[in-house]
Design a protein around this motif. Sequence first.
Motif, PDB file in Angstrom:
ATOM      1  N   ILE A   1       0.849  -1.173  -0.092  1.00 13.14           N
ATOM      2  CA  ILE A   1       0.082  -0.235  -0.140  1.00 13.14           C
ATOM      3  C   ILE A   1       0.554   0.831  -0.411  1.00 13.14           C
ATOM      4  CG2 ILE A   1      -1.169   1.255   1.117  1.00 13.14           C
ATOM      5  CD1 ILE A   1      -3.033  -1.601   2.614  1.00 13.14           C
ATOM      6  N   LYS A   2       1.981   0.983   1.207  1.00 14.03           N
ATOM      7  CA  LYS A   2       2.858   2.505   0.496  1.00 14.03           C
ATOM      8  C   LYS A   2       3.450   2.702  -0.209  1.00 14.03           C
ATOM      9  CE  LYS A   2       7.314   2.007   2.384  1.00 14.03           C
ATOM     10  NZ  LYS A   2       7.848   1.390   3.564  1.00 14.03           N
ATOM     11  N   ASP A   3       3.811   1.269  -0.957  1.00 12.81           N
ATOM     12  CA  ASP A   3       4.601   1.839  -3.006  1.00 12.81           C
ATOM     13  C   ASP A   3       3.658   2.317  -3.596  1.00 12.81           C
ATOM     14  OD1 ASP A   3       6.989   0.725  -1.358  1.00 12.81           O
ATOM     15  OD2 ASP A   3       6.997  -2.041  -2.245  1.00 12.81           O
ATOM     16  N   ALA A   4       2.349   1.838  -3.525  1.00  8.69           N
ATOM     17  CA  ALA A   4       1.416   1.884  -4.276  1.00  8.69           C
ATOM     18  C   ALA A   4       0.869   3.751  -3.869  1.00  8.69           C
ATOM     19  CB  ALA A   4      -0.288   1.405  -4.238  1.00  8.69           C
ATOM     20  N   TYR A   5       0.746   4.086  -3.061  1.00  7.60           N
ATOM     21  CA  TYR A   5       1.283   5.473  -2.712  1.00  7.60           C
ATOM     22  C   TYR A   5       1.756   6.396  -3.533  1.00  7.60           C
ATOM     23  CZ  TYR A   5      -0.676   9.812  -0.150  1.00  7.60           C
ATOM     24  OH  TYR A   5      -0.133  11.396   0.282  1.00  7.60           O
ATOM     25  N   LEU A   6       3.249   5.323  -3.230  1.00  7.94           N
ATOM     26  CA  LEU A   6       3.992   6.824  -3.451  1.00  7.94           C
ATOM     27  C   LEU A   6       4.118   6.575  -4.834  1.00  7.94           C
ATOM     28  CD1 LEU A   6       7.020   4.596  -1.148  1.00  7.94           C
ATOM     29  CD2 LEU A   6       5.185   7.918  -1.347  1.00  7.94           C
ATOM     30  N   ALA A   7       3.653   5.087  -5.813  1.00  7.75           N
ATOM     31  CA  ALA A   7       3.866   5.189  -7.190  1.00  7.75           C
ATOM     32  C   ALA A   7       3.033   6.387  -7.884  1.00  7.75           C
ATOM     33  CB  ALA A   7       3.408   3.565  -7.932  1.00  7.75           C
ATOM     34  N   ASP A   8       1.949   6.299  -8.514  1.00  8.46           N
ATOM     35  CA  ASP A   8       0.943   6.753  -9.127  1.00  8.46           C
ATOM     36  C   ASP A   8      -0.875   6.170  -9.155  1.00  8.46           C
ATOM     37  OD1 ASP A   8       0.106   4.826 -10.740  1.00  8.46           O
ATOM     38  OD2 ASP A   8       1.857   4.915 -11.573  1.00  8.46           O
ATOM     39  N   LYS A   9      -1.490   7.025  -9.383  1.00  2.99           N
ATOM     40  CA  LYS A   9      -3.407   7.053  -9.336  1.00  2.99           C
ATOM     41  C   LYS A   9      -3.457   5.493  -9.551  1.00  2.99           C
ATOM     42  CE  LYS A   9      -5.288  10.709  -9.242  1.00  2.99           C
ATOM     43  NZ  LYS A   9      -6.661  12.508 -10.020  1.00  2.99           N
ATOM     44  N   HIS A  10      -2.737   4.894 -10.814  1.00  2.00           N
ATOM     45  CA  HIS A  10      -3.381   3.664 -11.386  1.00  2.00           C
ATOM     46  C   HIS A  10      -2.298   2.680 -11.057  1.00  2.00           C
ATOM     47  CE1 HIS A  10      -3.627   0.940 -14.686  1.00  2.00           C
ATOM     48  NE2 HIS A  10      -2.645   0.575 -14.619  1.00  2.00           N
ATOM     49  N   PHE A  11      -1.518   2.919 -10.343  1.00  6.02           N
ATOM     50  CA  PHE A  11      -0.900   1.604  -9.333  1.00  6.02           C
ATOM     51  C   PHE A  11      -1.831   1.157  -8.076  1.00  6.02           C
ATOM     52  CE2 PHE A  11       2.140  -0.301  -6.819  1.00  6.02           C
ATOM     53  CZ  PHE A  11       2.270  -1.834  -7.299  1.00  6.02           C
ATOM     54  N   TYR A  12      -1.535   2.661  -7.511  1.00  6.84           N
ATOM     55  CA  TYR A  12      -2.803   2.546  -6.393  1.00  6.84           C
ATOM     56  C   TYR A  12      -4.754   2.054  -6.967  1.00  6.84           C
ATOM     57  CZ  TYR A  12      -5.143   4.153  -1.940  1.00  6.84           C
ATOM     58  OH  TYR A  12      -5.723   3.761  -1.165  1.00  6.84           O
ATOM     59  N   SER A  13      -4.591   2.376  -7.516  1.00 10.94           N
ATOM     60  CA  SER A  13      -6.354   1.706  -7.949  1.00 10.94           C
ATOM     61  C   SER A  13      -5.759   0.478  -8.425  1.00 10.94           C
ATOM     62  CB  SER A  13      -6.913   2.408  -9.553  1.00 10.94           C
ATOM     63  OG  SER A  13      -7.133   3.975  -9.118  1.00 10.94           O
ATOM     64  N   LEU A  14      -5.151   0.336  -8.883  1.00 17.11           N
ATOM     65  CA  LEU A  14      -4.565  -1.594  -8.670  1.00 17.11           C
ATOM     66  C   LEU A  14      -4.460  -2.395  -8.113  1.00 17.11           C
ATOM     67  CD1 LEU A  14      -3.864  -3.997 -10.781  1.00 17.11           C
ATOM     68  CD2 LEU A  14      -1.894  -3.391 -11.256  1.00 17.11           C
ATOM     69  N   VAL A  15      -4.135  -1.898  -6.960  1.00 18.18           N
ATOM     70  CA  VAL A  15      -3.545  -2.562  -6.139  1.00 18.18           C
ATOM     71  C   VAL A  15      -5.014  -2.241  -4.857  1.00 18.18           C
ATOM     72  CG1 VAL A  15      -2.713  -2.248  -2.624  1.00 18.18           C
ATOM     73  CG2 VAL A  15      -1.418  -2.012  -5.445  1.00 18.18           C
ATOM     74  N   SER A  16      -5.646  -1.169  -4.916  1.00 19.17           N
ATOM     75  CA  SER A  16      -6.412  -1.458  -3.951  1.00 19.17           C
ATOM     76  C   SER A  16      -7.886  -2.484  -4.756  1.00 19.17           C
ATOM     77  CB  SER A  16      -7.878   0.190  -4.336  1.00 19.17           C
ATOM     78  OG  SER A  16      -9.253   0.461  -3.622  1.00 19.17           O
ATOM     79  N   ASP A  17      -7.565  -2.162  -6.354  1.00 25.01           N
ATOM     80  CA  ASP A  17      -9.218  -3.232  -6.811  1.00 25.01           C
ATOM     81  C   ASP A  17      -8.492  -4.415  -6.782  1.00 25.01           C
ATOM     82  OD1 ASP A  17     -10.465  -0.777  -7.499  1.00 25.01           O
ATOM     83  OD2 ASP A  17      -9.369  -1.394 -10.178  1.00 25.01           O
ATOM     84  N   THR A  18      -7.314  -4.819  -6.360  1.00 24.13           N
ATOM     85  CA  THR A  18      -6.682  -6.597  -6.451  1.00 24.13           C
ATOM     86  C   THR A  18      -6.894  -6.341  -4.973  1.00 24.13           C
ATOM     87  OG1 THR A  18      -4.742  -6.020  -6.682  1.00 24.13           O
ATOM     88  CG2 THR A  18      -5.784  -6.458  -8.699  1.00 24.13           C
ATOM     89  N   PHE A  19      -7.095  -6.018  -3.343  1.00 22.04           N
ATOM     90  CA  PHE A  19      -5.865  -6.012  -2.582  1.00 22.04           C
ATOM     91  C   PHE A  19      -6.579  -7.361  -1.811  1.00 22.04           C
ATOM     92  CE2 PHE A  19      -5.789  -4.827   2.314  1.00 22.04           C
ATOM     93  CZ  PHE A  19      -4.608  -5.216   2.152  1.00 22.04           C
ATOM     94  N   ASN A  20      -8.107  -7.564  -2.045  1.00 25.34           N
ATOM     95  CA  ASN A  20      -8.448  -9.113  -1.398  1.00 25.34           C
ATOM     96  C   ASN A  20      -7.493 -10.110  -2.054  1.00 25.34           C
ATOM     97  OD1 ASN A  20      -9.643  -8.093   0.015  1.00 25.34           O
ATOM     98  ND2 ASN A  20     -11.912  -7.560  -1.237  1.00 25.34           N
ATOM     99  N   ASP A  21      -7.165  -9.802  -3.188  1.00 23.75           N
ATOM    100  CA  ASP A  21      -6.750 -11.262  -4.512  1.00 23.75           C
ATOM    101  C   ASP A  21      -5.081 -11.350  -3.691  1.00 23.75           C
ATOM    102  OD1 ASP A  21      -9.263 -12.307  -5.989  1.00 23.75           O
ATOM    103  OD2 ASP A  21      -8.492 -10.090  -7.023  1.00 23.75           O
ATOM    104  N   ILE A  22      -4.730 -10.287  -3.661  1.00 19.00           N
ATOM    105  CA  ILE A  22      -2.965  -9.578  -2.942  1.00 19.00           C
ATOM    106  C   ILE A  22      -3.010 -10.863  -1.382  1.00 19.00           C
ATOM    107  CG2 ILE A  22      -1.421  -8.807  -1.610  1.00 19.00           C
ATOM    108  CD1 ILE A  22      -2.637  -6.304  -4.128  1.00 19.00           C
ATOM    109  N   LEU A  23      -4.212 -10.492  -0.548  1.00 26.56           N
ATOM    110  CA  LEU A  23      -3.717 -11.266   0.425  1.00 26.56           C
ATOM    111  C   LEU A  23      -4.364 -12.851   0.408  1.00 26.56           C
ATOM    112  CD1 LEU A  23      -5.756  -8.733   2.690  1.00 26.56           C
ATOM    113  CD2 LEU A  23      -2.934  -9.513   3.320  1.00 26.56           C
TER     114      LEU A  23
END
Length: 105
Positions: A53-75
């Motif tokens: 999440i920290k990396d996604a926040y530092l990266a850009d809106k697109h990556f942050y959205s990708l992480v947010s959308d796939t967060f349950n899949d990541i876990l």
Amino acid sequence: MVDSSIGGKTGINLNKRKNIVGAFYQPKFVLVDYSFLSTLPRRELISGAGEIIKDAYLADKHFYSLVSDTFNDILELNEDALEKIIPVCIGIKANIITDDEKESG
């Protein structure tokens, strides 16, 4: 996989000072084996997800959205999600280390 394995940091904090004891040894390479994640306790997975999440926040809106959308899949350790997310996080961390190896700034 996305944080300390990239920076080579073996330091620990002491007396409110960051990385005061230890050393920095940059790895020659980092091997990422997603199956290893299934051996970790849930608490460690959540800790790693915090780094993502920290990396996604530092990266850009697109990556942050990708992480947010796939967060349950990541876990849930969905390999498709991990293959999309972890390499980007490794790149983000590598760029940070290139600019500030000891993360002093």
